[in-house]
Scaffold this active site. Structure first.
Site, short mmCIF file in Angstrom:
data_model
loop_
_atom_site.label_atom_id
_atom_site.label_comp_id
_atom_site.label_asym_id
_atom_site.label_seq_id
_atom_site.Cartn_x
_atom_site.Cartn_y
_atom_site.Cartn_z
N PRO A 56 0.83 -1.21 0.00
CA PRO A 56 0.00 0.00 0.00
C PRO A 56 0.87 1.26 0.00
CG PRO A 56 -0.76 -1.57 1.65
CD PRO A 56 0.57 -2.06 1.16
N LYS A 57 0.36 2.32 -0.64
CA LYS A 57 1.04 3.61 -0.64
C LYS A 57 0.45 4.47 0.48
CE LYS A 57 2.42 7.53 -3.48
NZ LYS A 57 2.15 8.50 -2.40
N TRP A 58 1.27 4.79 1.45
CA TRP A 58 0.82 5.51 2.64
C TRP A 58 0.78 7.01 2.41
CZ3 TRP A 58 -0.87 2.76 6.84
CH2 TRP A 58 -0.67 1.39 6.75
N ASP B 213 -3.37 6.20 -0.52
CA ASP B 213 -3.61 6.85 -1.81
C ASP B 213 -3.03 6.10 -3.00
OD1 ASP B 213 -0.97 7.41 -1.33
OD2 ASP B 213 -1.13 9.57 -1.65
N GLY B 214 -2.94 4.76 -2.91
CA GLY B 214 -2.51 4.01 -4.06
C GLY B 214 -1.69 2.78 -3.69
#
Length: 359
Positions: free
Chosen positions: A30-32, A179-180
């Site tokens: 996951p993009k934090w 967010d991605g």
């Protein structure tokens, strides 16, 4: 402090991709949405370093204690520092943690405690791990963090090599404030300040009202250049400031500044008048109001009659504003400005933040 990898170290970066790659050889996570942070620990000595190499240590005494309690005695790790409320990341609250007053730093550490998710290993004990492929760095990281206390504010990032699973994370984890998705080549070493990773971020469009503009920092009376367009959306309280659009060529900046002069109106006749009730009631949304994040910059703006609509690209919202600068797509002469409201924006389904961490 005496470690095999010493600060300053600039973190490894990512280049954007339109979709999750499916060719294999990539680890996804996951993009934090927080502060990128490298942690250097040598016994009781702990240094928290930002993406630019600046020290964050004094602002997060709570995280320093969490590092001492959870990370190996001598290590360097890469990760993301964040503040969560309930099941969602809150970037605005994280920003509040950066404060010059020591008393407020201590109070915020208690009221808005930070957490840290670890996703890479640069050094362990006396070993420099940066030249190792990511698959080996990840395996070593998972081994040393295998017994994390469930109540710890230190977490291990979740990973997968399955593109389909990464695609599901991309869709679902946004509800927890992420967010991605990030992709890391399994065979790649840790490359400071190099864009060797891949980032896939959410991309959306919205029709917004043009309500103001600011000159560019290089603008002169002889050659006026547009710096940014100020954007608004309507709700029950009127036209609310939601963000800016600022990426243009110098040629286009000159053209836009001249083109938009016909829309200029006196600021006292504008919905965002400095002295009006709207400015007093909604200081966070009104251009021209100063906060400690403005750093003393002149935030005055040229008021424009809110009669023109444009389509912009954005990644996601933070509260009732765009989280990042938007991208100009096109003018929308077919749209009525008053029809541009929050109801057009995609509603993201809430998601349990605890499900995002590695089990």
């Amino acid at each position: 402090m005496d470690l095999p990898v010493m600060p300053p170290v600039l973190p490894m970066l990512a280049k954007p991709a339109a979709r999750v790659p499916t060719g294999g050889g990539v680890s996804f996570e996951p993009k934090w949405d927080g502060f990128r942070c490298l942690v250097f620990r040598d016994g009781d000595e702990v240094e928290l370093a930002s993406r630019t190499g600046k020290s964050l240590t004094r602002y997060f005494p709570d995280l320093v204690e969490a590092v001492r309690a959870a990370l190996p005695g001598r290590c360097v790790v890469d990760g993301e520092l964040f503040v969560a409320v309930g099941d969602r990341l809150e970037f605005e609250l994280l920003q509040e943690r950066i404060h010059p007053a020591e008393s407020r730093v201590r109070r915020l550490a208690a009221e808005l405690p930070a957490s840290y998710v670890v996703f890479d290993l640069l050094a362990l004990d006396a070993v420099d791990c940066m030249a190792l492929p990511f698959r080996e760095r990840r395996a070593a990281l998972a081994a040393v963090l295998a017994d994390l206390d469930p109540t710890s504010r230190i977490h291990l990032a979740r990973t997968t090599e399955d593109p389909a699973e990464a695609g599901r994370w991309f869709r679902e984890f946004e509800g927890a404030g992420l967010d991605g998705v990030i992709g890391k080549p399994l065979d790649a070493p840790y490359a400071p300040n190099q864009r060797t990773m891949i980032k896939v971020k959410h991309a959306r469009t919205a029709d917004v009202v043009l309500a103001g503009m600011r000159p560019h920092k290089t603008s002169t009376p002889e050659r006026p250049l547009l710096g940014s367009l100020l954007l608004g959306l309507y709700d029950g309280g009127g036209l609310q400031h939601v963000g800016v659009c600022a990426t243009f060529t110098d040629k286009r900046r000159l053209e836009l500044w001249e083109e938009l002069q016909e829309l200029v109106v006196p600021v006292e006749d504008h919905p965002w008048s400095f002295m009006g009730a709207n400015a007093i009631a909604n200081p966070d949304r009104v251009p021209g109001t100063v906060s400690r994040w403005s750093g003393g910059k002149d935030l005055s703006f040229v008021a424009l009659a809110p009669t023109r609509v444009l389509e912009v690209g954005y990644d996601h919202m933070e509260g009732r504003r765009f989280r990042h600068t938007t991208q100009f797509k096109r003018w929308r002469p077919d749209r009525d400005p008053e029809s541009c409201g929050y109801d057009q924006l995609e509603i993201v389904t809430a998601f349990d933040l605890s499900s995002v961490f590695e089990d």
